[in-house]
Design a protein around this motif. Structure first.
Motif, short mmCIF file in Angstrom:
data_model
loop_
_atom_site.label_atom_id
_atom_site.label_comp_id
_atom_site.label_asym_id
_atom_site.label_seq_id
_atom_site.Cartn_x
_atom_site.Cartn_y
_atom_site.Cartn_z
N GLU A 171 0.79 -1.35 -0.17
CA GLU A 171 -0.46 0.14 -0.10
C GLU A 171 1.03 1.21 0.31
O GLU A 171 0.29 2.08 -0.76
CB GLU A 171 -1.03 -0.08 1.54
CG GLU A 171 -1.58 1.38 1.39
CD GLU A 171 -2.91 0.97 2.37
OE1 GLU A 171 -3.47 -0.04 3.10
OE2 GLU A 171 -3.93 1.87 2.75
N LEU A 172 1.71 1.08 0.68
CA LEU A 172 2.91 1.99 0.94
C LEU A 172 3.44 2.22 -0.41
O LEU A 172 3.52 3.53 -0.94
CB LEU A 172 3.24 2.75 1.72
CG LEU A 172 2.98 2.79 3.52
CD1 LEU A 172 4.17 2.57 4.84
CD2 LEU A 172 2.07 4.34 3.99
N LEU A 173 4.43 1.73 -0.79
CA LEU A 173 4.79 2.25 -2.23
C LEU A 173 4.04 1.81 -3.61
O LEU A 173 4.44 2.35 -4.44
CB LEU A 173 6.12 0.65 -2.25
CG LEU A 173 6.89 0.33 -1.42
CD1 LEU A 173 7.97 -0.38 -1.01
CD2 LEU A 173 7.79 1.80 -1.03
N ASP A 174 2.77 1.70 -3.61
CA ASP A 174 1.70 1.70 -3.63
C ASP A 174 1.60 1.14 -5.22
O ASP A 174 1.73 1.39 -6.77
CB ASP A 174 1.37 2.98 -4.76
CG ASP A 174 0.48 3.73 -5.78
OD1 ASP A 174 -0.38 2.41 -5.76
OD2 ASP A 174 0.31 4.54 -6.55
N VAL B 133 4.81 8.19 0.59
CA VAL B 133 5.67 7.06 0.38
C VAL B 133 5.98 6.62 -1.03
O VAL B 133 7.05 6.89 -1.35
CB VAL B 133 5.49 6.27 1.49
CG1 VAL B 133 6.64 5.44 1.55
CG2 VAL B 133 5.93 6.29 2.71
N GLY B 134 4.88 5.92 -1.85
CA GLY B 134 5.30 5.42 -2.69
C GLY B 134 5.55 6.36 -3.85
O GLY B 134 6.61 6.58 -4.70
N LEU B 135 4.69 7.68 -3.84
CA LEU B 135 5.58 9.21 -4.73
C LEU B 135 7.57 9.09 -3.97
O LEU B 135 7.86 9.81 -5.52
CB LEU B 135 4.45 10.14 -4.34
CG LEU B 135 4.32 11.79 -5.46
CD1 LEU B 135 3.31 11.93 -5.43
CD2 LEU B 135 5.54 12.38 -4.57
N ALA B 137 9.55 7.67 -3.06
CA ALA B 137 10.68 6.74 -3.34
C ALA B 137 10.82 6.35 -5.12
O ALA B 137 11.95 7.07 -5.34
CB ALA B 137 9.70 5.39 -3.34
N ARG B 138 10.27 7.00 -5.79
CA ARG B 138 10.12 6.76 -7.27
C ARG B 138 10.20 8.82 -7.21
O ARG B 138 11.10 8.68 -8.75
CB ARG B 138 8.43 7.24 -7.81
CG ARG B 138 7.91 5.54 -8.02
CD ARG B 138 6.71 5.18 -8.59
NE ARG B 138 5.98 3.85 -8.72
CZ ARG B 138 5.50 3.75 -7.17
NH1 ARG B 138 5.50 4.28 -5.74
NH2 ARG B 138 4.83 2.59 -7.08
N GLU B 154 1.63 11.19 4.94
CA GLU B 154 0.44 10.26 4.60
C GLU B 154 0.66 8.97 5.95
O GLU B 154 -0.20 8.50 6.08
CB GLU B 154 1.05 9.20 3.59
CG GLU B 154 0.56 7.94 3.51
CD GLU B 154 1.09 7.12 1.75
OE1 GLU B 154 1.97 7.08 2.02
OE2 GLU B 154 0.57 6.57 1.54
#
Lengths: 240, 240
Positions: A171-174, B133-135, B137-138, B154
């Protein structure tokens, strides 16, 4: 294999770091300073073995969540009390110092270069550890382990193998769970990740419990087996 | 100064990345493909200006929490509707593509080297962004921004300037708020961090709103002002 992996999350204690060497060294230093003698490797093993039952009491709801340092302290107190050889003489400050040894463990020699290689790929890399975020920040910085992101069971106030921990990473890393790879040297961690819908990669760490430990059979129900972290990076670059 | 800083957390949109250039480029690409003409920089500015009121509705509890992509989509729809010039013609797929432009913004030129230098110091570095977090990381991977850890609003399902966001960074990194430095180019972000007990560092980004924007006065109620990220690294190495 065409696994279409978008992100890989790593167990840290055992899979990337040699907790036994780090903890044994800390025990020996603290013990020698206190004038104590013991088989410090055996004390490390006893400490680590008592950690898992304490952790499972949190996952089952029998104990309220507490940070990993707190679990380590409970397990240490039990290990010292159970060992004899006068180890009960160690005081509060020494015990706190020993708990902090888990914040600065040595990396397995292959891990730093393998994580750098994965960082340079399109795969997002993260920890997925029972260690807390602050512990992981200190440990990865100390050990030279590069990640794109640090994820911890702390973020859902639980511990692996609770499925919520694995799903929180997706979920957090999408990313979809089936495009998220859990990497560990512990078959039970990988089995729980697979139950949550993640893909799994096993890396053997035959020295995790020291040179005299019984060999661990390679699990057969994982998506891939890699010899070490650089090998995993190579496999993901080819097939991921 | 003797600030005794253990960790530095960074705003990302504006402080480390040039959102206006990245978003304007994405708008121009999508708009040209659709045969539309507009002052795309002005559309970027309108989009960004509509983001903050939407965000404050979440902080106040008026809107339920939703991921940043959702806030960006609401603000984009408003900006396109308000702009005229036929921009309302852009469809779902184009709007989703534009929202994802915030996942791959260019870094300000000084930021990558400055963050590498901070990484090599004893100070722990992390994001503290309204991006998820995912945004993050990218975005940090794309822009070459190295952090020890990614922290996001988040993680407490809110947005800056909610004090819970700043305090969550201190708690997760396991540092006292007064030993945690918030770094931003936005005086309001720093004022909220200071109210939560953090130390503050201001980095001016005079080009954030483009070359024709009015100058932002340097805030006087911050703990330090640095010219750019390498200058901050130098100051922290000397005085931190």
């Amino acid at each position: 294999m065409g696994m279409d992996i978008d992100a890989a999350v790593f167990d840290v204690f055992g899979t990337l770091t040699d907790w036994r060497s780090g903890v044994t060294e800390a025990l020996a230093a603290v013990g020698n300073r206190a004038g104590l003698q013991a088989d410090w490797g055996a004390v490390s093993d006893a400490w680590r073995r008592r950690y898992r039952p304490a952790l499972l009491r949190v996952v089952s709801g029998d104990l309220p969540w507490l940070p990993l340092d707190g679990l380590h302290r409970i397990a240490l107190d039990e290990a010292l009390a159970g060992h004899g050889a006068g180890l009960d003489a160690l005081g509060e400050a020494e015990r706190d110092e020993l708990v902090r040894a888990w914040h600065r463990l040595p990396a397995w020699p292959d891990a730093p270069a393998g994580l750098e290689r994965l960082h340079d790929s399109r795969v997002i890399t993260a920890t997925l550890s029972n260690g807390g975020v602050g512990l992981l920040a200190r440990l990865t910085k100390h050990a030279g382990l590069r990640f794109d992101c640090l994820l911890s069971a702390e973020l859902v106030k639980s511990y692996k193998p609770d499925p919520r921990v694995y799903l929180s990473a997706a979920e957090l890393l999408d990313v979809e769970p089936r495009r998220l790879l859990m990497v560990a040297c512990h078959p039970d961690d990988l089995a729980a990740a697979a139950d949550a819908g993640l893909r799994t990669a096993y890396i053997p760490r035959p020295l995790e419990w020291g040179p005299d430990a019984a060999p661990v059979p390679t699990p057969t129900d994982v998506d891939l087996v890699a010899a070490d972290v650089p090998d995993l990076a190579r496999v993901l670059a080819t097939n991921g």
